[in-house]
Scaffold this motif. Structure first.
Motif, mmCIF file in Angstrom:
data_model
loop_
_atom_site.group_PDB
_atom_site.id
_atom_site.type_symbol
_atom_site.label_atom_id
_atom_site.label_comp_id
_atom_site.label_asym_id
_atom_site.label_seq_id
_atom_site.Cartn_x
_atom_site.Cartn_y
_atom_site.Cartn_z
ATOM 1 N N ILE A 205 0.858 -1.184 0.000
ATOM 2 C CA ILE A 205 0.000 0.000 0.000
ATOM 3 C C ILE A 205 0.895 1.234 0.000
ATOM 4 C CG2 ILE A 205 -1.751 1.312 1.265
ATOM 5 C CD1 ILE A 205 -2.699 -1.349 2.454
ATOM 6 N N GLY A 206 0.600 2.189 -0.864
ATOM 7 C CA GLY A 206 1.372 3.422 -0.923
ATOM 8 C C GLY A 206 0.478 4.640 -0.781
ATOM 9 N N VAL A 207 0.813 5.523 0.154
ATOM 10 C CA VAL A 207 0.110 6.798 0.323
ATOM 11 C C VAL A 207 1.026 7.876 -0.235
ATOM 12 C CG1 VAL A 207 -0.951 8.409 1.934
ATOM 13 C CG2 VAL A 207 -1.072 5.947 2.374
ATOM 14 N N ARG A 208 0.585 8.537 -1.301
ATOM 15 C CA ARG A 208 1.464 9.430 -2.064
ATOM 16 C C ARG A 208 1.012 10.882 -1.957
ATOM 17 N NH1 ARG A 208 3.191 7.911 -8.180
ATOM 18 N NH2 ARG A 208 3.964 6.130 -6.973
ATOM 19 N N TYR A 209 2.004 11.772 -1.845
ATOM 20 C CA TYR A 209 1.751 13.214 -1.858
ATOM 21 C C TYR A 209 2.610 13.837 -2.946
ATOM 22 C CZ TYR A 209 1.400 18.092 -0.468
ATOM 23 O OH TYR A 209 1.179 19.444 -0.465
#
Length: 261
Positions: free
Chosen positions: A232-236
């Motif tokens: 899972i990747g949370v990207r900004y």
């Protein structure tokens, strides 16, 4: 001079209510009119530009940026209320500035401009291809010992309005290993994509999800059932060419920097 002064004042009050003005008329065979405009209320102090694409490499759009930035700068010093009232005009000017790029015109790319007026005005332009999706990324993982540098390319062809078949290539320079992954995806909502991909190297099927979270945030997920592995990747998105992503797996977590080519 009195009649001319009153006519001009009435015209300015009707056409430019967001400005104060100073008017002086010297009547004669050659009448001289001196007019000064002063913005009232809040003014646009800065105009930032964001030029993005989810279907094309950002490097292909780099030549369109100067004309777009010039157009954005033309709004500096104007009253915010004036920009809001003439929003359609300024949005169309941004679109025209983007279309001065030869590549965008030649391939008939879709240009979708958005202007958000304020003291810090935001100019956002999305440039998209109608039938293809081509992206390229360079990944640098911080806190991961193996395979911490890689490159990824996505070549997709849209089928209908919502489906896409694609081929993804991933290269690991450290081991000089190539991963070839054909796959299929479907767009379920404006910012929601999901599908499957097949990794030919080890003959594994995996499911994936990409979800926009609004603004600069997005969520990415992968699941490889036979390997009992998920990611899972949370990207900004820091800016158009660089993102930071926190990656969570069932083995360990790390920080990833993503360069958008």
């Amino acid at each position: 001079s009195g009649v001319a002064r009153e006519l001009v004042r009435e015209l300015l009050r009707r056409q430019l209510p967001e400005f104060h003005f100073s008017l002086d008329v010297e009547a004669g065979r050659e009448t001289a009119v001196r007019l000064s405009l002063f913005p009232s209320g809040q003014v646009v102090r800065e105009a930032t530009v964001s030029l993005r694409s989810v279907t094309l490499p950002n490097l292909l759009l780099i030549h369109a940026r100067p004309a777009l930035e010039n157009q954005a700068r033309s709004m500096r010093g104007l009253p915010v209320a004036y920009v809001e009232r003439r929003l359609n005009y300024f949005t169309e000017k941004v679109r025209e500035a983007t279309l001065t790029d030869p590549l965008i015109r030649q391939f008939g790319l879709q240009v979708k401009p958005v202007v958000r007026p304020g003291t810090d005005t935001e100019v956002f332009v999305a440039v998209e291809a109608e039938k293809y999706r081509l992206t390229a990324e360079v990944l640098l993982d911080i806190g991961r010992e193996r395979d911490n540098i890689s490159g990824k390319a996505h070549i997709g062809r849209k089928i209908g309005k919502h489906d896409e078949v694609f081929l993804e290539l991933r290269v690991l320079p450290g081991e000089m290993t190539w991963e070839i992954m054909p796959g299929w995806g479907r767009q379920f909502a404006a910012e929601t994509w999901a599908g499957v991909r097949y990794r030919t190297n080890d003959r594994q099927w995996g499911a994936w999800l990409e979800q926009g979270l609004g603004g600069r945030w997005s969520l990415r997920g992968e699941r490889w059932p036979n390997l009992n592995y998920h990611e899972i990747g949370v990207r900004y998105k820091l800016h158009d060419y660089l993102s930071a992503e926190f990656v969570i797996t069932n083995e360990r977590n790390w920080l990833r920097m993503v360069g958008h080519l």
